[in-house]
Design an enzyme around this catalytic site. Sequence first.
Site, PDB file in Angstrom:
ATOM      1  N   ILE A  88       5.428  24.240 -86.563  1.00 45.38           N
ATOM      2  CA  ILE A  88       6.339  24.792 -85.572  1.00 45.38           C
ATOM      3  C   ILE A  88       7.725  24.315 -86.026  1.00 45.38           C
ATOM      4  CG2 ILE A  88       5.671  22.857 -84.129  1.00 45.38           C
ATOM      5  CD1 ILE A  88       6.221  24.303 -81.679  1.00 45.38           C
ATOM      6  N   SER A  89       8.710  25.220 -86.081  1.00 44.49           N
ATOM      7  CA  SER A  89      10.020  24.875 -86.653  1.00 44.49           C
ATOM      8  C   SER A  89      10.747  23.822 -85.828  1.00 44.49           C
ATOM      9  CB  SER A  89      10.918  26.117 -86.716  1.00 44.49           C
ATOM     10  OG  SER A  89      10.327  27.116 -87.478  1.00 44.49           O
ATOM     11  N   GLN A  90      11.708  23.195 -86.485  1.00 46.81           N
ATOM     12  CA  GLN A  90      12.626  22.251 -85.827  1.00 46.81           C
ATOM     13  C   GLN A  90      13.316  22.974 -84.657  1.00 46.81           C
ATOM     14  OE1 GLN A  90      15.690  21.479 -88.606  1.00 46.81           O
ATOM     15  NE2 GLN A  90      16.871  20.168 -87.238  1.00 46.81           N
TER      16      GLN A  90
END
Length: 244
Positions: A92-94
């Site tokens: 899951i992206s930053q």
Amino acid sequence: MKNLLLLVLSMVAATREATAQEDAQCVRERAAMVETIRAYARSDASVLGQQGLSERVLEAMAQTKRHLFIPERSCSIAYADGPVPIGHGQTISQPFIVALMTQLAEVAPDHVVLEVGTGSGYQAAILAHLARKVCTVEIIPPLAEAAAKTLRDLAYDNVSVRLGDGYGGWTECGPFDAIVVTAALGQLPPPLIEQLKVGGRLVMPVGPAYTTQQLTVVEKLAPGKTTTRAVAPVRFVPFTRSQT
Ligand code: SAH
């Protein structure tokens, strides 16, 4: 018997108190995450321009419980501004990148939005706060199933999750005012440009797998006419293609 009842009641009360404390801690950590994102946006005006991140996007980040989208369900992991593994080799992206992509997509309340790469469902949830309808496609079956369940449990009723290869978009759900792709590919998929409305935006990491890509914004000016600009270097997991 009476003592046992009292013991059970005090255990329930203690559990409730612990949950309330945890909730308060999560709320504080989430608010701190939003402030970190706000500070990044200010310090990096070259990426977003003078207007920075909109309050609508920051509000969506503040309202979405990221810890419920990650396997550990831990607030201290969820609200640190970093990527988090979600299983099956995916991340899951930053949070700042999620906010940045959402801002660049320029989502309005009446919009229909496509996301390719559902993963945990977190980016879809952020988009669901801002748009009328969100359609999201995931190629890994257990991730698609888990994300659909999380979104359902949290009552995100305006999100539809589909299992499949998102390269071809989702014709029946479109056309789209905005498309957000959260996996990296060397070129723009023509079906996605096709399913974008005139005036709409596609936000996507473009470049080779396992290295740096350019976060790219494509604006559709007219059928067959687009402008493309590279916004920032990013690192995303690869966009895979189905074998069938
Ligand atoms: N947006 C997600 C994170 C995505 S990670 C979130 O908020 O959690 C990228 C996701 O894209 C992975 O789950 C990966 O399986 C998926 N993906 C890769 N190629 C795809 C394709 N062709 N179609 C749909 N999903 C794809």
